[in-house]
Scaffold this motif. Sequence first.
Motif: not given
Length: 258
Positions: A65-76, A87-96, A218-223
């Motif tokens: 799921l992390t890989a999908q999010i980092m590849n643009g999956a539109p999860y909220d 933590a990896k997602l947040y560090a990469a700028g995917f979390g709000s 984690i609340l993602l930046k997508h929404p």
Amino acid sequence: MMNFFPFRLLLTFCFALMIQFNNSAQPLRVAVAANAQDVIKKLQVDFKKKTGITIEVIIGSSGKLTAQIMNGAPYDVFLSADTEFPAKLYAAGFGSEKPKIYALGSLIICGNTKGDIKNWQKLITSPQTTKLAIANPKTAPYGKAAKESLEFYKLKDWVEKKLVYGESISQVNTYIQTGVVNVGFTTEAFLYENSDKSKLKWTRVDTKTYSALTQSVILLKHPKGNQLAQATKFYDYLSSASARKIITANGYHLPKQN
């Protein structure tokens, strides 16, 4: 010559309304680690009852799921089985905002076996155990915890040929339920999901032998717009008394609240 400008303006306005309606009608997309696939169904129902917001759940291993999010999956929102992937997602700028722990899991070994499950270290090395299920340690935190425990007891090499890897903890649970394996490492929450517990023997794996299974959201930046407001509501809902009651009733422990 007829002036089509007002008509064009009306069409543009209607089109904008349709887009807004479609966005508001779109369900909230919540990616959930496979270990929590049962509890999320109950949280889903309770959340809709309280807010009227529909949730679309996407199940998978935390790593995938992390890989999908980092590849643009539109999860909220993303509910992981650990803190490492969020933590990896947040560090990469995917979390709000920074991830937060919503539940604490525990590892068990379980199966339809005639052996002494309490003495599971001896059981899995005995000839009567020919297949032992474990989730992929690279993508599933419960698989990583099981590998750590095997290494702690210096049993990894002993049972290597017996190991049957599941893509996620959900697949491991299927192996256990269907008898594909003698025993398997899984989450304690599995006991609450399985309606026919009578055939299964189980015991907890000592928590000192593996890294803590602190499950984070984690609340993602997508929404954006209304979708962001709904995602934030669900993110906050997981800390509510109602959600915490459901979480503990399904085999998890709770983190301390500030």
